[in-house]
Enzyme design. Structure first.
Site, PDB file in Angstrom:
ATOM      1  N   ASN A  92      74.332  55.805  -1.340  1.00 50.97           N
ATOM      2  CA  ASN A  92      75.202  55.974  -2.503  1.00 50.97           C
ATOM      3  C   ASN A  92      76.559  55.343  -2.218  1.00 50.97           C
ATOM      4  OD1 ASN A  92      76.948  58.054  -1.194  1.00 50.97           O
ATOM      5  ND2 ASN A  92      75.067  59.286  -1.302  1.00 50.97           N
ATOM      6  N   ASP A 138      69.988  63.001  -1.711  1.00 49.91           N
ATOM      7  CA  ASP A 138      69.171  64.149  -2.111  1.00 49.91           C
ATOM      8  C   ASP A 138      67.688  63.910  -1.876  1.00 49.91           C
ATOM      9  OD1 ASP A 138      71.362  65.676  -3.040  1.00 49.91           O
ATOM     10  OD2 ASP A 138      71.371  64.577  -4.930  1.00 49.91           O
ATOM     11  N   LYS A 168      58.526  45.318   7.129  1.00 48.26           N
ATOM     12  CA  LYS A 168      59.180  44.961   5.890  1.00 48.26           C
ATOM     13  C   LYS A 168      58.164  44.823   4.761  1.00 48.26           C
ATOM     14  CE  LYS A 168      61.895  41.327   3.676  1.00 48.26           C
ATOM     15  NZ  LYS A 168      62.518  39.993   3.810  1.00 48.26           N
ATOM     16  N   PHE A 208      81.732  70.208  -2.270  1.00 50.68           N
ATOM     17  CA  PHE A 208      82.221  69.223  -3.225  1.00 50.68           C
ATOM     18  C   PHE A 208      81.131  68.969  -4.257  1.00 50.68           C
ATOM     19  CE2 PHE A 208      85.441  68.669  -0.159  1.00 50.68           C
ATOM     20  CZ  PHE A 208      86.477  67.929  -0.713  1.00 50.68           C
ATOM     21  N   LYS A 245      76.946  75.701  -8.866  1.00 46.22           N
ATOM     22  CA  LYS A 245      76.764  75.428  -7.438  1.00 46.22           C
ATOM     23  C   LYS A 245      77.467  76.436  -6.556  1.00 46.22           C
ATOM     24  CE  LYS A 245      76.003  70.434  -7.826  1.00 46.22           C
ATOM     25  NZ  LYS A 245      76.509  69.079  -7.524  1.00 46.22           N
TER      26      LYS A 245
END
Length: 399
Positions: free
Chosen positions: A210, A279, A289, A324, A338
């Site tokens: 991310n 996640d 590959k 966070f 949360k």
């Protein structure tokens, strides 16, 4: 930084690195500090006293017996009474030797027989002078007296030698000043802070990740350490320089991060989970590959990773847990869910779509919510300032 109205005596001895000293003055003044400069006569050959008088808006002190009758004759005593800290940058081999052996043949060295505040020595000299046994012994003597002796950089020196001895940069020196003067209100506390992204390998070439840069976690680690905490920073891959003095644990995958957090959690007083771990991970990792071939699509099957913060929330005893939540919509609603689900003490919520907030920025705008669902809506601020707001909230909980 927290240098507003701090009183700093900057001592300058006669070395070529004195050209950097105006930069130290500039940074200190921008932070709101009050600066008085003491120069040896040799230092005035490298930089004009007028430069420092202009930058500090104060007299520059260099003579033991000033010719101006309006000045006191005991400036070396008055300066030490005034100072919150004394910083000598550059500190030449000669000045270091004089201070170590109690020689007081100029204003600067006389002042150093009367100091009563913290002292930072910033060496700058030729490599062979620095490594001479006499200099090494003198530096050890100063450390043994409680002075903070900073290191040097390895580089091409003014004498054309390559080696140790280059003075630290003004930004590094001012950061050390800030660290020494900072109130140590988190002393005795063990902090475990996570930062950055994690990566989940698809094959030996590709991975899932991310946009997290790790900046928020690194600022939290730096500021907690300045405030006296013992910090372990568990970091995914980033391009950031880790603060000196903390224990850096580098990880790759979310499972790596989970294992590291679990290892140190029981000895931790505060866990701040500022990282953005993936996640999901590929259900199967290809050992070779994956070839594109002629296929129009590729279906990647994913499996969920462990929820690190939720697991630690279930295990916690008296630890403080801070999470966070990076949201793109309904941020308060999602954050409130949360904080209950993960048994947190605080959650820091931000909308990653907001201007100048979220990933890869130096600023952030957040909501901080406690377990009683009290919401603190903060204005846009630097991540350094936000780190201290979060640490202030943690300190309230610890108390």
């Amino acid at each position: 930084m927290d240098l507003k109205d701090k009183k700093i005596v900057l001592g300058i001895s006669g070395g070529i690195s004195a050209y950097k000293s105006p930069g130290i003055c500039s940074l200190l003044r921008k932070q709101g500090a009050k600066v008085k400069v003491v120069m040896t006569q040799a230092a005035t050959e490298f930089v004009s006293p007028l430069t420092f008088r202009t930058m500090t808006d104060n007299l520059v002190y260099s003579e033991m017996f000033e010719k101006n009758p309006s000045q006191a004759l005991v400036e070396h005593i008055e300066l030490t009474k005034w100072a919150d800290i004394i910083v000598i940058a550059p500190a030449t081999a000669n000045t270091i030797a004089k201070i170590a052996n109690g020689i007081a043949d100029n204003l600067l060295t006389s002042m150093m027989l009367a100091y009563r505040s913290p002292v930072i020595i910033v060496p700058a000299m030729n490599t062979y002078m620095l490594n001479n046994p006499a200099t090494r012994q003198n530096l050890k003597t100063l450390r043994d007296r409680g002075m903070l002796v900073l290191g040097t950089h390895t580089d091409l020196l003014a004498c054309k030698d390559v080696g140790d001895g280059k003075m630290l940069e003004p930004e590094e020196i001012v950061d050390e000043i800030d660290t020494v003067l900072r109130k140590k209100d988190l002393a005795g506390k063990n902090f475990l802070i996570t930062a950055g992204p994690t990566i989940e390998a698809i094959d030996p070439v590709r991975y899932l990740s991310n946009h997290s840069s790790g900046k928020m976690g690194y600022e939290l680690a730096r500021e907690a350490m300045k405030r006296g905490a013992k910090v372990k920073l568990i970091s995914g891959p980033t391009n950031l320089q880790a603060p000196k003095g903390l224990d850096l644990i580098q990880v790759q995958s979310t499972e790596d991060m989970y294992q590291a957090v679990e290892k140190y959690f029981d000895q931790t007083h505060v866990l701040i989970k500022a990282a953005a771990p993936a996640d999901f991970r590929p259900a199967k990792q290809a050992m070779e590959k994956i070839k594109k071939k002629d296929q129009d699509q590729m279906v990647l099957e994913l499996s969920p990773n462990k929820d690190i913060l939720k697991t630690m929330g279930q295990r916690k005893k008296d630890q403080v847990l801070v999470g966070f939540a990076a949201e793109s919509e309904n941020e308060l609603e999602n954050g409130l869910e949360k904080i209950t689900k993960k048994n947190l003490d605080l959650i820091v919520i931000n909308n990653i779509k907001a201007k100048d907030a979220g990933f890869k920025t130096d600023t952030n705008k957040v909501l901080i919510v406690d377990k009683d669902k009290q919401v603190q809506d903060l204005d846009l601020m630097t991540k350094t300032d936000l780190a201290n707001v979060i640490l202030d909230r943690v300190l309230q909980i610890l108390k």
